[in-house]
Design a protein around this motif. Structure first.
Motif, PDB file in Angstrom:
ATOM      1  N   LEU A  62      -5.517  -5.472  -5.270  1.00 37.10           N
ATOM      2  CA  LEU A  62      -6.708  -5.361  -4.316  1.00 37.10           C
ATOM      3  C   LEU A  62      -6.464  -6.056  -2.903  1.00 37.10           C
ATOM      4  N   LEU A  63      -5.878  -7.188  -2.845  1.00 34.37           N
ATOM      5  CA  LEU A  63      -5.585  -7.905  -1.887  1.00 34.37           C
ATOM      6  C   LEU A  63      -4.497  -7.355  -0.873  1.00 34.37           C
ATOM      7  N   VAL A  64      -3.431  -6.796  -1.523  1.00 32.84           N
ATOM      8  CA  VAL A  64      -2.220  -6.451  -0.737  1.00 32.84           C
ATOM      9  C   VAL A  64      -2.055  -4.827  -0.490  1.00 32.84           C
ATOM     10  N   THR A  65      -2.831  -3.892  -1.278  1.00 31.34           N
ATOM     11  CA  THR A  65      -2.558  -2.613  -1.321  1.00 31.34           C
ATOM     12  C   THR A  65      -3.037  -2.200   0.157  1.00 31.34           C
ATOM     13  N   PRO A  66      -4.301  -2.402   0.678  1.00 33.42           N
ATOM     14  CA  PRO A  66      -4.686  -1.864   2.039  1.00 33.42           C
ATOM     15  C   PRO A  66      -3.861  -2.351   3.361  1.00 33.42           C
ATOM     16  N   VAL A  67      -2.991  -3.454   3.164  1.00 35.54           N
ATOM     17  CA  VAL A  67      -2.164  -3.928   3.973  1.00 35.54           C
ATOM     18  C   VAL A  67      -0.865  -3.126   4.038  1.00 35.54           C
ATOM     19  N   ILE A  68      -0.585  -2.720   3.119  1.00 38.45           N
ATOM     20  CA  ILE A  68       0.639  -1.958   2.851  1.00 38.45           C
ATOM     21  C   ILE A  68       0.308  -0.481   3.554  1.00 38.45           C
TER      22      ILE A  68
END
Length: 101
Positions: A62-68
Motif C-alpha cells: 500500500l505504501l509503495v504502489t501509488p508512488v510507482i
C-alpha cells in the motif's frame, strides 16, 4: 479561430481533467498514507513479539504502489516523443495480418 462556445467547452474539459487528476492524487496519497500508518501500527504494537507478520508486506504494498504508478505516469508523459498527441490506431483492412482475408 474558434467560437466562444468551443472555447468554453475546451476550458470545461480542461477543468474536468484537472479535477480528475486531483482526485486521483488524493486517493493515491490516502492509500499510501494507509500503508504507512499500518506499518507504523505494526511496529508499535506487534514488532516486539513478531506477530501479525501479514501486516508488513500488506502495508509495504500500500505504501509503495501509488508512488510507482505516479512515477510511471509522469515519466511516460515526459518521454512522449510526440508532445502529447494521441496515438492513432490504423485499420487492418489492407494488412497481411487481416483476419478477414
Amino acid at each position: 479561430m474558434g467560437s466562444y462556445r468551443e472555447e468554453k467547452e475546451i476550458i470545461k474539459k480542461e477543468q474536468e481533467n484537472i479535477g480528475r487528476t486531483w482526485i486521483a492524487c488524493v486517493w493515491s496519497f490516502l492509500v499510501s498514507m494507509t500503508g504507512g500508518l499500518t506499518l507504523g501500527w505494526w511496529e508499535y504494537k506487534h514488532h516486539p513479539t513478531n506477530s501479525q507478520l501479514w501486516m508488513v508486506p500488506f502495508s509495504l504494498i500500500l505504501l509503495v504502489t501509488p508512488v510507482i504508478i505516479w512515477f510511471s505516469v509522469f515519466s511516460s508523459a515526459i518521454c512522449d516523443s510526440r508532445g502529447g498527441e494521441s496515438q492513432r490506431v490504423t485499420s487492418l483492412n489492407n494488412s497481411v495480418c487481416d483476419p478477414e482475408r
